[in-house]
Write an enzyme that holds these catalytic residues in place. Structure first.
Site, mmCIF file in Angstrom:
data_model
loop_
_atom_site.group_PDB
_atom_site.id
_atom_site.type_symbol
_atom_site.label_atom_id
_atom_site.label_comp_id
_atom_site.label_asym_id
_atom_site.label_seq_id
_atom_site.Cartn_x
_atom_site.Cartn_y
_atom_site.Cartn_z
ATOM 1 N N GLU A 98 -0.046 4.478 9.999
ATOM 2 C CA GLU A 98 -1.504 4.535 9.791
ATOM 3 C C GLU A 98 -2.157 5.595 10.683
ATOM 4 O OE1 GLU A 98 -3.851 1.009 9.213
ATOM 5 O OE2 GLU A 98 -2.061 -0.127 8.624
ATOM 6 N N PHE A 114 0.879 -1.176 0.000
ATOM 7 C CA PHE A 114 0.000 0.000 0.000
ATOM 8 C C PHE A 114 0.910 1.218 0.000
ATOM 9 C CE2 PHE A 114 -2.523 3.128 2.474
ATOM 10 C CZ PHE A 114 -3.798 2.991 1.950
ATOM 11 N N ALA A 115 0.879 2.016 -1.078
ATOM 12 C CA ALA A 115 1.834 3.122 -1.250
ATOM 13 C C ALA A 115 1.105 4.452 -1.205
ATOM 14 C CB ALA A 115 2.594 2.961 -2.563
ATOM 15 N N LEU A 116 1.025 5.021 -0.003
ATOM 16 C CA LEU A 116 0.346 6.295 0.210
ATOM 17 C C LEU A 116 1.330 7.396 0.606
ATOM 18 C CD1 LEU A 116 -2.435 7.786 0.476
ATOM 19 C CD2 LEU A 116 -2.436 7.062 2.882
ATOM 20 N N GLY A 145 18.098 -5.565 33.960
ATOM 21 C CA GLY A 145 19.124 -5.569 32.923
ATOM 22 C C GLY A 145 18.825 -6.529 31.788
ATOM 23 N N GLN A 204 5.332 -5.354 46.460
ATOM 24 C CA GLN A 204 4.122 -4.595 46.138
ATOM 25 C C GLN A 204 4.316 -3.698 44.920
ATOM 26 O OE1 GLN A 204 2.947 -2.635 49.808
ATOM 27 N NE2 GLN A 204 1.578 -4.310 50.327
ATOM 28 N N GLY A 256 2.797 12.572 4.732
ATOM 29 C CA GLY A 256 2.505 11.387 5.512
ATOM 30 C C GLY A 256 1.105 11.516 6.075
ATOM 31 N N SER A 257 1.007 12.136 7.252
ATOM 32 C CA SER A 257 -0.308 12.382 7.845
ATOM 33 C C SER A 257 -1.132 13.352 6.999
ATOM 34 C CB SER A 257 -0.139 12.944 9.260
ATOM 35 O OG SER A 257 0.540 12.024 10.083
ATOM 36 N N PRO A 267 7.688 11.709 1.013
ATOM 37 C CA PRO A 267 8.604 12.445 1.891
ATOM 38 C C PRO A 267 7.977 13.662 2.565
ATOM 39 C CG PRO A 267 9.754 11.784 -0.105
ATOM 40 C CD PRO A 267 8.313 11.411 -0.295
#
Length: 402
Positions: free
Chosen positions: A370, A130-132, A347, A285, A138-139, A135
């Protein structure tokens, strides 16, 4: 062990419960040997093939084209993503992109396009994308600069760049959105299916991210595509994209939920077995408080995700608000849950090869793709204001009719 008691909730039918249980059993046997994080391209190809052979990709296409149900069943999609994500983020990715990369074809494609692309995706014989994003777009989809122009009576030409494209470089076809110019802004976009081998389409570069997935920037240089490959009408690209995301946005929340459930399970196991000051870590706790917060967060996210999915499956034309809430809350909550799991592990939690470290890297992107969390907040607020205006109009109409 990952808690599956939520399957008893009234959101689900028996077929959903069987699907989730069977997929979990399959993933427990099959997924781990397929994944090599040092070669994500090959891993994704193997995962797509095996998901297809197992029949699980039937959930992403309609029954008429080899699928599981007559139309999208969003609860099934969410259960699949949650289950696979709990086992392996790359398995969820492989499944999800088969759906997102063909969702526009399923919802708006011609019968010929559906026949050409959907059965191969359901079998795992073809990889979808899916190519939406671009550069600088985006949003803000309205800022899209990739163009599509007529090229003779039966073809168009696509020029521009797409970036952050999942499955970029390994996909067999891309659903590409480009500016066709019928109107300014978001109303002047159209969508096309572009085969990966089409002359003029090339991989500009591959993108490395903290949780390795196949991602790339695509270049379109006078890429000639049949007009018959258009999805929907001219200028309907934004409608196609938003309707597709309306289905799949809830499933992003489900994937986050799967990652969070796995983190909680790992934290519980570690807290019950790790000794500290002569007693299990879980006796402290502060540890108990963290586990309680994690479990409550998981359940609250699940309720929002499956409310959105159930609402869509009941026939709601749009679930924009519900899906945005589910995506936003589930991804943000999962980040918090996984962070607490890392803290409980100490750790070990930041050590390569330990599951919670992998989950920590996997979750971060889900808060962005998305529709980032900040965008979801805007969407939710706008939907609330629209609801208020609609209620005021109804009240005014009722008052004037008295």
């Amino acid at each position: 062990m990952i808690d599956a008691s939520f399957l008893s909730w009234p959101f689900f039918e028996d077929r959903h419960r069987r699907f989730a249980e069977d997929l979990n059993a399959w993933a427990s046997r099959e997924v781990e040997p397929l994944v090599d994080h040092h070669d994500v391209d090959a891993s994704c190809r193997r995962l797509v093939r095996r998901l297809g052979e197992g029949g699980w990709l039937r959930a992403v296409v309609p029954q008429a084209y080899g699928g599981l149900t007559p139309a999208f069943d969003v609860r099934t999609l969410c259960l699949a993503r949650e289950t696979l994500a709990a086992h392996e983020g790359l398995a969820d990715f492989a499944f999800a992109m088969q759906g997102l990369g063909t969702g526009p074809i399923t919802l708006f494609g011609s019968d010929a396009l559906k026949e050409q692309y959907l059965p191969a995706v359901a079998r795992g014989d073809a990889i979808a994308a899916f190519a939406l994003s671009e550069p600088e777009a985006g949003s803000d989809v309205a800022a899209m600069s990739t163009t599509v122009t007529p090229d003779g009576p039966s073809h168009v030409r696509i020029d521009g760049l797409k970036t952050w494209i999942s499955n970029g470089g390994i996909a067999d076809h891309y659903v590409v959105f480009a500016r066709s110019g019928e109107a300014p802004g978001a109303k002047g976009l159209s969508a096309y299916v572009v085969d990966a081998q089409t002359p003029g389409l090339s991989i500009e570069n591959r993108i490395d991210v903290i949780a390795p997935h196949p991602l790339a920037t695509l270049r379109f240089d006078a890429c000639r595509v049949p007009l018959a490959n258009r999805i929907g009408g001219p200028g309907e690209g934004f409608k196609v994209a938003m309707a597709t995301l309306d289905v799949f946005r809830s499933t992003v929340g489900a994937a986050a939920l799967g990652l969070a459930r796995r983190a909680l399970a790992e934290a519980l196991r570690h807290a019950s077995s790790r000794k500290l000051f002569g007693a299990p870590l879980g006796d402290l706790q502060m540890t108990q408080a963290a586990l309680a917060d994690m479990a409550t967060g998981v359940d609250s996210a699940a309720l929002l995700v499956y409310r959105a999915a159930w609402t869509k499956d009941q026939g709601a034309p749009r679930v924009t608000r519900e899906a945005a809430m589910a995506k936003m809350h589930a991804t943000e909550t999962a980040q918090s849950v996984i962070d607490k799991a890392v803290q409980i592990f100490g750790g070990l939690g930041v050590t390569k090869g330990v599951k919670v470290e992998e989950l920590y890297r996997e979750i971060r992107a889900l808060r962005i793709y998305e529709g980032a969390t900040e965008v979801q907040k805007v969407v939710i607020a706008r939907e609330l204001l629209k609801m208020l205006e609609a209620q005021r109009a109804r009240d005014l109409g009722a008052a004037s009719g008295r």
